[in-house]
Design a protein around this motif. Structure first.
Motif, short mmCIF file in Angstrom:
data_model
loop_
_atom_site.label_atom_id
_atom_site.label_comp_id
_atom_site.label_asym_id
_atom_site.label_seq_id
_atom_site.Cartn_x
_atom_site.Cartn_y
_atom_site.Cartn_z
N ALA A 21 37.08 48.19 37.77
CA ALA A 21 36.90 48.98 38.99
C ALA A 21 36.31 48.15 40.12
CB ALA A 21 36.02 50.19 38.71
N VAL A 22 35.65 47.06 39.75
CA VAL A 22 34.99 46.27 40.79
C VAL A 22 36.00 45.59 41.72
CG1 VAL A 22 34.83 44.01 39.62
CG2 VAL A 22 32.98 44.76 41.13
N PHE B 59 50.09 38.28 45.72
CA PHE B 59 50.35 39.71 45.58
C PHE B 59 51.60 39.90 44.73
CE2 PHE B 59 47.49 41.15 49.04
CZ PHE B 59 47.22 39.93 49.63
N ASP B 60 51.40 40.32 43.50
CA ASP B 60 52.56 40.60 42.64
C ASP B 60 52.23 41.78 41.74
OD1 ASP B 60 51.01 39.61 40.58
OD2 ASP B 60 52.17 37.78 40.30
N VAL B 61 53.01 41.97 40.71
CA VAL B 61 52.88 43.17 39.90
C VAL B 61 51.50 43.30 39.27
CG1 VAL B 61 53.76 42.11 37.78
CG2 VAL B 61 54.10 44.56 38.16
N ALA B 62 50.84 42.17 39.05
CA ALA B 62 49.52 42.20 38.41
C ALA B 62 48.50 42.95 39.25
CB ALA B 62 49.04 40.77 38.13
N CYS B 63 48.69 42.97 40.57
CA CYS B 63 47.71 43.65 41.42
C CYS B 63 48.37 44.69 42.32
CB CYS B 63 46.94 42.63 42.26
SG CYS B 63 47.97 41.69 43.39
N GLN B 64 49.56 45.14 41.94
CA GLN B 64 50.29 46.06 42.81
C GLN B 64 49.51 47.35 43.07
OE1 GLN B 64 52.87 45.66 44.59
NE2 GLN B 64 53.31 47.76 45.23
N SER B 65 49.00 47.96 42.01
CA SER B 65 48.30 49.23 42.23
C SER B 65 47.02 49.00 43.01
CB SER B 65 48.00 49.93 40.90
OG SER B 65 47.27 49.08 40.06
N ALA B 66 46.35 47.87 42.77
CA ALA B 66 45.13 47.56 43.53
C ALA B 66 45.46 47.34 45.01
CB ALA B 66 44.46 46.33 42.95
N PHE B 67 46.58 46.69 45.27
CA PHE B 67 46.96 46.45 46.66
C PHE B 67 47.33 47.76 47.35
CE2 PHE B 67 50.40 45.08 49.73
CZ PHE B 67 49.51 44.64 50.71
N GLU B 68 48.08 48.61 46.66
CA GLU B 68 48.45 49.89 47.27
C GLU B 68 47.20 50.71 47.58
OE1 GLU B 68 51.27 51.84 44.74
OE2 GLU B 68 52.81 50.31 45.04
N ARG B 69 46.22 50.65 46.66
CA ARG B 69 44.98 51.38 46.87
C ARG B 69 44.21 50.79 48.07
NH1 ARG B 69 41.77 51.72 41.47
NH2 ARG B 69 41.64 49.50 41.90
N ALA B 70 44.22 49.46 48.15
CA ALA B 70 43.52 48.81 49.26
C ALA B 70 44.17 49.19 50.60
CB ALA B 70 43.54 47.30 49.07
N ARG C 129 57.58 44.20 45.68
CA ARG C 129 56.86 45.47 45.53
C ARG C 129 55.76 45.58 46.59
NH1 ARG C 129 58.16 43.95 40.35
NH2 ARG C 129 59.07 45.57 39.01
N ALA C 130 55.02 44.49 46.76
CA ALA C 130 53.93 44.51 47.74
C ALA C 130 54.49 44.66 49.15
CB ALA C 130 53.10 43.23 47.62
#
Lengths: 280, 342
Positions: free
Chosen positions: A164-165, A198-209, A235-236
């Motif tokens: 979560a951090v 920015f790729d699939v590994a952080c996609q949900s984190a990026f969308e949230r950001a 995706r990003a």
């Protein structure tokens, strides 16, 4: 010049730097805090420590915790309770929090300091999931404010937050290497910078950001700066395009690296890299 | 309204013709084009320079026909599908009742490679169903290998002879049951890869490729490989069965990449050729994206899993296949229609 990007040292932060750190043991935070405050005092900054509890308890805690020189110097450190800035219990109101930090910064300037430097272990403010969204928005606003005003902050989170951090760490201009694959930071000219991969590994984190990035009330447009992006996948880019379509002000992207432009072109998203009318 | 043999038909009227001489080629193509000219239909002709010149000299009004001389029109199957789709959208928006296209795919007999075009010929029976297209694919029996002619018979529902006789292809296979040509391994794949990463992330894979690829292929090609590699690794992580393994072979001027997982791979026979339907969640878009790049992409389904192969070398010419249009079109073309406003 602000520090932007992954860092391997907590030393040398300037009057407008906004950094995020994570510790498992309070003893790891102690030397960072000590040096951050000492350097702030040497720079003529007002230094403030924030935490839970009343001012007296906090000062006692701080005096045991840090070593910034003689007692006189200790007196120069202001103590601020979380309640004073963040309110009590409920999810924070990001705009109100920034107003309070702005007032505190202005007060420091008025009293002859060269700016305000703050630090806190804010983990207790984000332990509840329902508090996290507002606090991450708050971190973004703090990032933007510090890029234009003499407010420097060292935000500490504890390891117990787990993954979560990342949502908080990515909203800081300076973070320890490896803590987050990407960062959102404020540029000097008001643009919002992206940094990293920015790729699939952080996609949900990026969308949230992205959901937490809002133009300021007086912004006529929103500029994303991609000069520090090493890679951004389709995706990003599609998430960014979706954000742009929903944003209440026109969104422009500048300094798109060739490899990202290539993806945008194939997807038919060339308009994302379009020039602002005033730049033509 | 549709004319000629396609009168009353809906969607793509896909026809093959076989010729062994220029005379037979003329007998097949001239009636097709003249009928279209007479009906005021868009007629698009895409052969090599020699054949385009021949057709130009045979037609009553060659200025009424669009010649696509750009060799890159048939750069990759997926891009050809995309380019033609834009062309069809352009003409339909202008009110065309039927669009006639005829051309020759690359194969060893005309100096090209047929890999992937078997899937293309099967796929276009489906992917252009929204358009009133009459596609006439002419194959030179003197130069096309037997395997290519075999695919032509199995992928075209109809066949026309130089004498103008039309019949249904008895060997036609719908795209859902089409048996493609066997996967042709690259000789490099028989050797030990320079890099093998099991269970790696996209970042690690990109880092490895950048380290070994820089200087071996042009930077723009390396970027395309990095984009394709990222999409393949992401798909393996999201949809495949672990571990996702990346293997990279490199010679002084060639790069070959395998991204393998133990899953079955996409079941859709159109995977990669068109964006997957319902791609709002971006499913299938990565495969399509990598097929749009200036690199060679092949998909291999095998007992041990699914592999995406990406290749780049200076001998593969893969420029963008955007067809040019006549001045009468006002300088705008399908791309101008497609471009989204900022």
């Amino acid at each position: 010049m602000r520090v932007i990007g992954p860092v391997d040292s907590h030393r040398g932060f300037g009057p407008q730097d906004h950094s995020c750190w994570v510790h498992g043991d309070p003893r790891d935070y102690r030397p960072r805090l000590t040096e951050f405050f000492s350097e702030g005092l040497e720079r003529g900054l007002r230094v403030a420590y924030l935490g839970s509890g009343n001012a007296e308890e906090l000062r006692e805690h701080l005096e045991c915790f840090v070593d910034v020189g003689p007692p006189l110097t200790h007196e120069a450190i202001r103590i601020i309770s979380f309640d004073e800035i963040y309110g009590a219990g409920e999810p924070v109101d990001p705009a109100e929090v920034i107003k309070k930090y702005a007032a505190a910064t202005q007060e420091a300037l008025t009293e002859g300091y060269r700016g305000l430097r703050i630090s806190a272990d804010v983990t207790d403010l984000v332990l509840a999931p329902e508090q996290q969204d507002a606090f991450a928005r708050c971190e973004f606003l703090l990032e933007r404010y510090s890029s234009r005003h003499p407010l420097s902050a060292m935000c500490e989170y504890r390891l117990e937050l787990g993954d979560a951090v990342t949502q908080f760490a990515c909203m800081h201009a300076a973070v320890p290497a490896g803590l987050t694959p990407f960062q959102v930071f404020a540029c000097d000219d008001g643009a919002v910078g992206f940094l990293g991969e920015f790729d699939v590994a952080c996609q949900s984190a990026f969308e949230r950001a992205l959901q937490r990035i809002q133009p300021a009330p007086d912004d006529s447009d929103l500029i994303f700066d991609m000069s520090a992006v090493r890679f951004m996948d389709h995706r990003a880019l599609l998430a960014l395009d979706s954000y742009a379509q929903k944003c209440q002000v026109p969104v422009f992207v500048r300094s798109m690296p060739p490899i990202v432009s290539r993806v945008a072109r194939v997807l038919g998203l060339e308009h994302l890299g379009g020039a602002r009318p005033g730049d033509l | 309204m549709r004319t000629g043999a396609a009168r009353g038909q809906v969607g793509h009227f896909h026809e093959a013709g076989f010729y062994g001489s220029d005379i037979e080629f003329r007998a097949l193509i001239v009636p097709f084009a003249e009928e279209g000219i007479a009906a005021g239909e868009p007629v698009i002709i895409g052969y090599d320079d020699r054949k385009n010149s021949l057709v130009h000299s045979w037609l009553s009004d060659p200025s009424a026909v669009t010649f696509l001389a750009d060799k890159s029109l048939y750069a990759t199957p997926a891009r050809t599908i995309t380019a033609y789709r834009r062309l069809f959208e352009f003409y339909v928006a202008r009110g065309a009742g039927q669009i006639r296209i005829t051309g020759e795919l690359p194969h060893p007999g005309n100096g090209g490679r047929f890999e992937g075009w078997d899937r293309y010929e099967a796929a276009v029976n489906t992917v252009w169903e929204d358009f009133p297209v009459w596609g006439l694919c002419l194959y030179d029996t003197a130069t096309a290998p037997a395997a290519v002619l075999d695919v032509a018979e199995r992928t075209h529902p109809r066949i026309v002879s130089p004498l103008g006789k039309r019949r249904a292809s008895g060997r036609y296979q719908d795209v859902s049951v089409f048996e493609g040509l066997p996967f042709a391994p690259d000789p490099l794949e028989e050797t030990t890869p320079a890099i093998e990463l099991a269970g790696c992330s996209g970042t690690e894979a990109r880092h490895a490729l950048t380290q070994i690829g820089r200087g071996r292929v042009p930077d723009a090609t390396l970027d395309d490989l990095l984009i394709g590699l990222t999409a393949a690794v992401s798909n393996a992580l999201l949809h495949g069965r672990p571990p996702a393994t990346v293997r990279i072979w490199a010679t002084p001027d060639r790069i070959v990449i395998n991204v393998h997982d133990r899953g079955h791979g996409p079941a859709d026979p159109l995977a990669g050729l068109v964006p997957a339907s319902g791609s709002t969640a971006h499913l299938g878009l990565g495969l399509w994206l990598m097929h749009q790049l200036d690199i060679d992409v092949a998909l291999k389904h095998a007992d041990d899993g699914f592999t995406v192969r990406l290749r780049a070398s200076p001998t593969v010419f893969l420029a963008m296949p955007w067809p040019r249009h006549r001045e009468a079109d006002g300088g705008g073309g399908p791309l101008a229609c497609h471009t989204r406003a900022a």
